[in-house]
Design a protein around this motif. Structure first.
Motif, short mmCIF file in Angstrom:
data_model
loop_
_atom_site.label_atom_id
_atom_site.label_comp_id
_atom_site.label_asym_id
_atom_site.label_seq_id
_atom_site.Cartn_x
_atom_site.Cartn_y
_atom_site.Cartn_z
N ALA A 84 -11.30 10.22 -5.66
CA ALA A 84 -10.85 8.50 -5.40
C ALA A 84 -10.59 8.30 -3.88
N GLN A 85 -11.39 8.93 -3.21
CA GLN A 85 -10.75 7.85 -2.00
C GLN A 85 -11.08 6.46 -1.74
N LYS A 86 -12.45 5.85 -1.99
CA LYS A 86 -12.73 4.75 -1.67
C LYS A 86 -11.57 4.40 -2.60
N THR A 87 -11.62 4.48 -3.93
CA THR A 87 -10.39 3.57 -4.62
C THR A 87 -9.59 3.96 -3.54
N LEU A 88 -8.43 4.54 -3.61
CA LEU A 88 -7.57 4.69 -2.71
C LEU A 88 -7.31 4.02 -1.75
N SER A 90 -8.40 1.36 -0.76
CA SER A 90 -8.83 -0.05 -1.47
C SER A 90 -7.73 -0.85 -0.63
N SER A 91 -7.75 -2.37 -0.63
CA SER A 91 -5.86 -3.01 0.20
C SER A 91 -5.13 -2.55 -0.71
N GLY A 92 -6.23 -3.02 -2.67
CA GLY A 92 -5.51 -3.42 -3.58
C GLY A 92 -4.66 -2.22 -3.77
N MET A 93 -4.71 -0.98 -3.70
CA MET A 93 -4.00 0.15 -4.44
C MET A 93 -2.36 -0.10 -3.73
N LYS A 94 -1.86 -0.02 -4.48
CA LYS A 94 0.04 -0.35 -3.99
C LYS A 94 0.24 1.47 -4.53
N THR A 95 0.69 1.89 -5.70
CA THR A 95 1.69 2.95 -5.90
C THR A 95 0.67 4.18 -6.73
N LEU A 117 -4.35 8.59 3.68
CA LEU A 117 -4.52 7.52 2.91
C LEU A 117 -3.65 6.70 3.02
N GLY A 118 -2.73 6.43 3.90
CA GLY A 118 -1.74 5.37 3.91
C GLY A 118 -0.46 5.41 3.37
N PHE A 119 -0.49 6.71 2.44
CA PHE A 119 0.78 6.78 0.78
C PHE A 119 1.52 6.73 1.40
N CYS A 120 2.56 6.97 1.45
CA CYS A 120 4.04 7.95 1.34
C CYS A 120 5.26 8.29 0.44
N VAL A 121 5.75 9.47 0.05
CA VAL A 121 6.92 8.55 -0.65
C VAL A 121 7.61 8.24 -0.63
#
Length: 149
Positions: A84-88, A90-95, A117-121
């Motif tokens: 899911a690398q491209k999906t994750l 995506s700027s629209g992916m929030k959570t 990928l720019g996500f944090c817990v």
């Protein structure tokens, strides 16, 4: 619309191995019949299953890009994230919500992968039915949010 498709790190025809056919059963596996500890198990039923990486599924069926994803599987979380690398990205992916075993190498790898990928817990929530001891006592729902950088 629910569709019987498994998510993975590759798009292929595979086998889905059931540990039980009871309603609400869990701990099944895609591919090799292996449990959470990496031990082989004898499936009570095996069925052919289409497996897609999420990126291929979104592209091939022209699905709208998701903005929230829940991953509640038994041991293949990292494979799903890899697919899911491209999906994750995506700027629209929030959570994302990912059920993980607290302190496991897999949980650490997923936290690190999602951080890249720019996500944090943002929070963790203990699986209440897991109890205070035993094999399910360290299961948590991790909530990841896109970092504001």
């Amino acid at each position: 619309m629910a569709i019987p498709v498994a998510l993975s790190d590759k798009t292929t025809l595979d086998e889905f191995n059931y540990t039980t056919l009871s309603a609400g059963g869990a701990l099944h596996s895609l591919g090799n019949p292996v449990d959470l500890e990496g031990e082989d198990f004898d499936p009570v039923f095996t069925q052919g299953m289409l497996a897609y990486c999420l990126d291929d599924l979104v592209r091939e069926f022209e699905l709208p890009m998701p903005n929230h994803i829940k991953i509640d599987v038994d041991g293949t979380e990292l494979e799903i994230i890899e697919g899911a690398q491209k999906t994750l990205a995506s700027s629209g992916m929030k959570t994302l919500l990912v059920e993980l075993i607290e302190g496991s190498a897999l949980a650490d790898a997923i936290v690190a992968k999602l951080a890249k990928l720019g996500f944090c817990v943002s929070s963790k929530h203990k699986y209440k039915a897991g109890g205070d001891s035993g094999p399910f006592s360290k299961i948590y729902n991790y909530i990841f949010e896109r970092s504001l950088r």
